[in-house]
Design an enzyme around this catalytic site. Structure first.
Site, PDB file in Angstrom:
ATOM      1  N   CYS A 161      -3.113  -2.895  12.943  1.00  0.00           N
ATOM      2  CA  CYS A 161      -2.153  -3.927  12.540  1.00  0.00           C
ATOM      3  C   CYS A 161      -2.171  -5.069  13.558  1.00  0.00           C
ATOM      4  O   CYS A 161      -2.260  -6.232  13.191  1.00  0.00           O
ATOM      5  CB  CYS A 161      -0.754  -3.327  12.431  1.00  0.00           C
ATOM      6  SG  CYS A 161      -0.586  -2.114  11.121  1.00  0.00           S
ATOM      7  N   ARG A 206     -12.263 -19.663  27.666  1.00  0.00           N
ATOM      8  CA  ARG A 206     -11.500 -19.544  26.423  1.00  0.00           C
ATOM      9  C   ARG A 206     -12.034 -18.394  25.573  1.00  0.00           C
ATOM     10  O   ARG A 206     -11.768 -18.311  24.380  1.00  0.00           O
ATOM     11  CB  ARG A 206     -11.555 -20.868  25.656  1.00  0.00           C
ATOM     12  CG  ARG A 206     -10.897 -22.031  26.402  1.00  0.00           C
ATOM     13  CD  ARG A 206     -10.860 -23.289  25.557  1.00  0.00           C
ATOM     14  NE  ARG A 206     -12.192 -23.848  25.369  1.00  0.00           N
ATOM     15  CZ  ARG A 206     -12.744 -24.779  26.144  1.00  0.00           C
ATOM     16  NH1 ARG A 206     -12.066 -25.235  27.195  1.00  0.00           N
ATOM     17  NH2 ARG A 206     -13.947 -25.245  25.892  1.00  0.00           N
ATOM     18  N   ARG A 235       0.807  -1.216   0.000  1.00  0.00           N
ATOM     19  CA  ARG A 235       0.000   0.000   0.000  1.00  0.00           C
ATOM     20  C   ARG A 235       0.842   1.269   0.000  1.00  0.00           C
ATOM     21  O   ARG A 235       0.476   2.273  -0.621  1.00  0.00           O
ATOM     22  CB  ARG A 235      -0.920  -0.018   1.236  1.00  0.00           C
ATOM     23  CG  ARG A 235      -1.684   1.272   1.507  1.00  0.00           C
ATOM     24  CD  ARG A 235      -2.381   1.201   2.863  1.00  0.00           C
ATOM     25  NE  ARG A 235      -1.458   0.948   3.947  1.00  0.00           N
ATOM     26  CZ  ARG A 235      -0.688   1.880   4.529  1.00  0.00           C
ATOM     27  NH1 ARG A 235      -0.733   3.130   4.100  1.00  0.00           N
ATOM     28  NH2 ARG A 235       0.117   1.564   5.534  1.00  0.00           N
ATOM     29  N   TYR A 256      10.592  -3.884   5.050  1.00  0.00           N
ATOM     30  CA  TYR A 256      10.511  -2.913   3.959  1.00  0.00           C
ATOM     31  C   TYR A 256      11.843  -2.831   3.214  1.00  0.00           C
ATOM     32  O   TYR A 256      12.915  -3.011   3.810  1.00  0.00           O
ATOM     33  CB  TYR A 256      10.116  -1.538   4.498  1.00  0.00           C
ATOM     34  CG  TYR A 256       8.647  -1.417   4.792  1.00  0.00           C
ATOM     35  CD1 TYR A 256       7.723  -1.265   3.763  1.00  0.00           C
ATOM     36  CD2 TYR A 256       8.165  -1.484   6.094  1.00  0.00           C
ATOM     37  CE1 TYR A 256       6.361  -1.164   4.026  1.00  0.00           C
ATOM     38  CE2 TYR A 256       6.806  -1.385   6.365  1.00  0.00           C
ATOM     39  CZ  TYR A 256       5.916  -1.227   5.318  1.00  0.00           C
ATOM     40  OH  TYR A 256       4.571  -1.141   5.573  1.00  0.00           O
TER      41      TYR A 256
END
Length: 277
Positions: A159, A139, A21, A222
């Site tokens: 993220c 749980r 992106r 990156y």
């Protein structure tokens, strides 16, 4: 933190070149996991210096439910600056979803044959703590920041999108699912942040800390971080520091920056790299 170094090397060796992106380009692997036993120390990367102030204040900011960077700026934290609008707002990001996750509640009356609903919210952190006290074997101790209805209004979709607690044998464990993992800049912060969150949750509920399990979807380096990664991998990890909580805190919302002490942190120098926005 050899696990972290091993993950970086794995991506260098096996990653696939991809576009992204931001237009920067990455080496990416899909589906990676590391486990950190917090009894061995606080998982703070030692092969480059991390900005502890940013890690601690960002987590306190998340827990407060705030989504404006004013608090961060007042405390010398700039990690969200690139995404904020001219008023410092980020939209319904982490803090909003953790503390005010939108829901529909049944209201009185009907519209014809259809029931009426009103807008409400869920304080996921408060509900999580309540569930820990009532059903520690559950749980379902889950908090999510991923809300498809709100994603279009977020400055940056989450993220680190979902985390789960599990209490086993008197120890509290935390697993994070991170859909997108910037391995050089972001992940060292994320590891430390969620390890700190686990310590805080265990402290206020009376459990020992167990393991932090970090599960990543797209784990990437990156293209403009390659030299920095190689420099970091040339350094040897040192002994992990210890985290000390300086006072007895009973509510997760009452922690302050001064409550945390990191003992024995002796990192190598900072390695600077550009942020992909």
């Amino acid at each position: 933190m050899q696990q972290y170094h091993d993950a970086l090397q794995h991506i260098l060796d096996h990653g696939v070149e991809t576009t992204d992106r931001t237009g920067t380009g990455t080496l990416s692997c899909f589906g990676m996991q590391q486990r950190y036993d917090l009894a061995e120390g606080f998982p703070l990367v030692t092969t480059k210096k991390l900005h502890l102030r940013s890690i601690i204040h960002e987590l306190l900011w998340f827990l407060s439910g705030d989504t404006n960077i004013r608090y961060l700026k007042e405390n010398g934290v700039s990690i969200w600056d690139e995404w904020a609008d001219e008023n410092g707002d980020l939209g319904p990001v982490y803090g909003y979803q953790w503390r005010k996750f939108p829901r529909l509640e049944l209201a009185e009356g009907t519209l014809g044959d259809e029931p009426l609903y009103r807008a409400g919210t869920v304080d996921q952190i408060s509900e999580l703590l309540d569930m820990i006290r009532k059903s520690p074997d559950s749980r379902r101790l889950i908090v999510t920041a991923w809300n498809p209805g709100d994603v279009p209004d977020m400055a940056l979709p989450p993220c680190h999108s979902l985390w789960q607690l599990r209490i086993l044998g008197g120890k509290m464990h935390l697993q994070l699912y991170q859909r997108s993992a910037d391995m050089f800049l972001g992940v060292p912060f994320n590891i430390a942040s969620y390890a700190l969150l686990l310590h805080m949750l265990a402290h206020v509920t009376g459990y020992e800390v167990g393991s932090f399990v970090h599960t990543m979807g797209d784990a990437h380096i990156y293209s403009n971080h390659m030299e920095q990664v190689k420099l970091q991998l040339s350094r040897s990890p040192k002994s992990l520091p210890q985290l000390r909580i300086a006072r007895d805190v009973s509510s997760i919302f009452d922690f302050k920056y001064e409550d945390f002490e990191i003992l024995g942190y002796d990192p190598d120098p900072v390695i600077k790299a550009p942020v992909a926005v």
